[in-house]
Write a protein that holds these residues in place. Structure first.
Motif, PDB file in Angstrom:
ATOM      1  N   GLU A  12      37.415  15.501  20.081  1.00 17.13           N
ATOM      2  CA  GLU A  12      38.716  15.371  19.417  1.00 17.13           C
ATOM      3  C   GLU A  12      39.543  14.221  19.990  1.00 17.13           C
ATOM      4  O   GLU A  12      40.382  13.639  19.291  1.00 17.13           O
ATOM      5  CB  GLU A  12      39.487  16.686  19.526  1.00 17.13           C
ATOM      6  N   LYS A  13      39.309  13.870  21.242  1.00 13.85           N
ATOM      7  CA  LYS A  13      40.067  12.777  21.866  1.00 13.85           C
ATOM      8  C   LYS A  13      39.673  11.413  21.307  1.00 13.85           C
ATOM      9  O   LYS A  13      40.382  10.422  21.497  1.00 13.85           O
ATOM     10  CB  LYS A  13      39.866  12.800  23.380  1.00 13.85           C
ATOM     11  N   VAL A  14      38.542  11.342  20.616  1.00 10.37           N
ATOM     12  CA  VAL A  14      38.102  10.093  19.997  1.00 10.37           C
ATOM     13  C   VAL A  14      38.925   9.782  18.751  1.00 10.37           C
ATOM     14  O   VAL A  14      39.234   8.621  18.455  1.00 10.37           O
ATOM     15  CB  VAL A  14      36.607  10.171  19.620  1.00 10.37           C
ATOM     16  N   LEU A  15      39.308  10.818  18.014  1.00 11.28           N
ATOM     17  CA  LEU A  15      39.842  10.659  16.662  1.00 11.28           C
ATOM     18  C   LEU A  15      41.093   9.791  16.569  1.00 11.28           C
ATOM     19  O   LEU A  15      41.208   8.980  15.633  1.00 11.28           O
ATOM     20  CB  LEU A  15      40.088  12.039  16.033  1.00 11.28           C
ATOM     21  N   PRO A  16      42.062   9.885  17.498  1.00 16.46           N
ATOM     22  CA  PRO A  16      43.257   9.025  17.378  1.00 16.46           C
ATOM     23  C   PRO A  16      42.983   7.538  17.554  1.00 16.46           C
ATOM     24  O   PRO A  16      43.857   6.715  17.253  1.00 16.46           O
ATOM     25  CB  PRO A  16      44.160   9.543  18.519  1.00 16.46           C
ATOM     26  N   LYS A  62      34.100  11.643  12.111  1.00 11.86           N
ATOM     27  CA  LYS A  62      34.843  12.823  12.562  1.00 11.86           C
ATOM     28  C   LYS A  62      33.999  14.079  12.380  1.00 11.86           C
ATOM     29  O   LYS A  62      33.874  14.904  13.300  1.00 11.86           O
ATOM     30  CB  LYS A  62      36.156  12.957  11.785  1.00 11.86           C
ATOM     31  N   LEU A  63      33.388  14.221  11.205  1.00  4.97           N
ATOM     32  CA  LEU A  63      32.524  15.375  10.942  1.00  4.97           C
ATOM     33  C   LEU A  63      31.346  15.421  11.901  1.00  4.97           C
ATOM     34  O   LEU A  63      31.037  16.453  12.494  1.00  4.97           O
ATOM     35  CB  LEU A  63      31.992  15.312   9.512  1.00  4.97           C
ATOM     36  N   ILE A  64      30.689  14.271  12.042  1.00  4.11           N
ATOM     37  CA  ILE A  64      29.486  14.184  12.874  1.00  4.11           C
ATOM     38  C   ILE A  64      29.802  14.517  14.328  1.00  4.11           C
ATOM     39  O   ILE A  64      29.072  15.274  14.984  1.00  4.11           O
ATOM     40  CB  ILE A  64      28.876  12.772  12.770  1.00  4.11           C
ATOM     41  N   ALA A 109      35.627   5.785   4.842  1.00  2.71           N
ATOM     42  CA  ALA A 109      34.564   6.787   4.719  1.00  2.71           C
ATOM     43  C   ALA A 109      33.826   6.968   6.038  1.00  2.71           C
ATOM     44  O   ALA A 109      33.471   8.095   6.406  1.00  2.71           O
ATOM     45  CB  ALA A 109      33.582   6.378   3.620  1.00  2.71           C
ATOM     46  N   THR A 110      33.598   5.883   6.777  1.00  2.00           N
ATOM     47  CA  THR A 110      32.926   6.004   8.081  1.00  2.00           C
ATOM     48  C   THR A 110      33.785   6.786   9.061  1.00  2.00           C
ATOM     49  O   THR A 110      33.260   7.583   9.846  1.00  2.00           O
ATOM     50  CB  THR A 110      32.594   4.612   8.646  1.00  2.00           C
ATOM     51  N   LYS A 111      35.081   6.587   9.016  1.00  2.00           N
ATOM     52  CA  LYS A 111      35.977   7.377   9.877  1.00  2.00           C
ATOM     53  C   LYS A 111      35.834   8.864   9.553  1.00  2.00           C
ATOM     54  O   LYS A 111      35.688   9.700  10.454  1.00  2.00           O
ATOM     55  CB  LYS A 111      37.432   6.941   9.667  1.00  2.00           C
TER      56      LYS A 111
END
Length: 451
Positions: free
Chosen positions: A131-135, A93-95, A87-89
């Protein structure tokens, strides 16, 4: 082992605590500074160590003041893993994407209307950088041991603050470090009670409401009264709210009031693209909160959900009474500002503040009785009624924080009070000493300790 307080010390924003042991560097949270300008300016600086030398980030939860600096960390060279609950992931991502979008929009607006003090206003980071954080995210399950290194383990347990929020127990050099994250209330509307630690050599405890006791009032009844009185006067209720969990708590209470026929028929608006996606996180993480699937479905049918900004404009200029929930919770940005530009100067408007308002934010200024507020470079006179519902705070109060320490089997060597302004932290220090006799320290920003 060394611990450095890079953020969240003497302030409720910018949470970052660096733990270093035998060449391994672990960053607990990576938050954005908000509020007064000297704090916001810290977002543009570098860490005291190279970002590329940090091995892991452990996130307690997905609020901006705990995850919002991740794009800067990655752009400065961090290539490690970011561990958190599922859920934190999803929340992070949204934040992060929303934060980046808002910053890009505000930079464009500042350049177009020429109200920036800089020759060219730049966003702190872009959507592409976010977006580069997400992976780099890696999901962990609560109450399971995560092995980071042969001598470093972590366990995430429920903190009750927002969906996915956790306390992190870090075992390193045969010592147990417990990072509370943000602690929720034991009787939260949507979240289960926080899990109390049983052992800790060192505790890092938030102190947001270290000097406050939440009043024993009925938040649902308060909402009912404010909505009915505003409706009677032909006005609009504006509820600045964090899109994650607080918005859903308010939606839940409004839904209960509506099913009980205690509030009138009118538009109940949720104006937040992020809030819409946040609601899907509740659907996707059943069992981590108190809502059933049936509750989620029924609630969603009551509200007018706005995602497109042209619908925001239409809602703003609709003169009929309405209730609007819009981000951000501290009135620092987001679509709530567009509503306030039109409604803050009307005496029939009621602005309901439902969360902590950090020093220097518009929300704090409104709470303290500001006669005018600056929005998008212009000043607006405040004629609206400004009220606060403390019972809806996602943070536990002084008694909740003291109670959270009650299960420790033996005194920790030290309790560090973080994520709080100086006075609340100091009053909590005194109370902890009176109740338990624990040695408490209030670290300064940038201060280092050898453990």
């Amino acid at each position: 082992m060394k611990v450095t307080f890079i953020g969240g010390a003497g302030t409720v924003t910018g949470s970052k605590t660096l733990v270093e042991s035998k060449g391994v560097r672990v960053l607990i949270d990576c938050g954005l500074f908000q509020g007064i300008k000297p704090l916001r300016e810290l977002n543009w600086g570098d860490l005291p160590v190279l970002a590329s030398t940090i091995d892991y980030v452990l996130l307690t939860h997905g609020h901006l003041d705990h995850c919002g600096w991740l794009p800067r960390l990655v752009s400065q060279g961090f290539k490690g893993k970011i561990y958190c609950t599922n859920a934190t992931k999803d929340v992070s991502k949204l934040i992060l994407l929303d934060s980046a979008k808002i910053q890009e929009e505000e930079a464009r607006k500042a350049n177009k209307e020429k109200y920036s003090k800089h020759e060219t206003a730049e966003p702190l980071y872009t959507v592409a950088q976010a977006e580069k954080v997400l992976p780099l995210f890696r999901v962990v399950k609560t109450n399971e041991t995560l092995v980071l290194d042969p001598e470093i383990e972590a366990v995430f347990t429920n903190a009750g603050h927002i969906i996915g929020a956790c306390t992190i127990e870090l075992t390193i050099e045969d010592k147990t470090l417990v990072f509370s994250g943000d602690i929720g209330q034991d009787d939260d509307v949507l979240m289960f009670p926080p899990v109390k630690p049983h052992k800790a050599d060192y505790v890092f405890l938030e102190s947001t409401y270290g000097n406050r006791i939440h009043p024993e009032t009925d938040a649902k009844l308060e909402l009912e009264l404010y909505i009915n009185s505003t409706f009677k006067n032909g006005g609009t209720v504006i509820i600045p709210s964090f899109a994650i969990e607080r918005a859903q708590s308010i939606m839940y209470l409004l839904w209960k009031l509506k099913t009980e026929n205690k509030i009138p028929d009118m538009d109940y608006i949720v104006d937040s693209p992020m809030g819409v996606h946040a609601f899907s996180i509740f659907f996707d993480n059943l069992g981590t909160h108190k809502l059933s699937m049936e509750d989620c479905v029924a609630m969603s049918k009551m509200f007018v959900i706005i995602t497109d900004y042209k619908d925001t404009i239409e809602a703003i200029y609709d003169k009929k009474p309405k209730v609007v929930i819009a981000a951000s919770g501290m009135v620092t940005g987001g679509r709530v500002l567009s509503y306030l530009e039109r409604y803050i100067g009307l005496s029939e408007t009621t602005v309901v503040l439902v969360g902590y308002q950090a020093e220097g934010t518009r929300g704090r200024k409104l709470l303290e009785g500001a006669l005018d507020v600056k929005i998008h470079g212009k000043y607006y006179a405040v004629a609206a009624k400004i009220v606060e519902i403390e019972g809806l705070s996602a943070h536990g109060d002084q008694m909740d924080l003291l109670n959270w320490l009650s299960k420790l089997e033996k005194p920790p060597k030290k309790v560090f009070l973080v994520h709080g302004e100086n006075q609340p932290a100091d009053e909590l220090r005194i109370k902890i000493n009176e109740h338990y006799g624990f040695d408490c320290v209030i670290p300064l920003m940038g201060q280092e300790f050898d453990l």
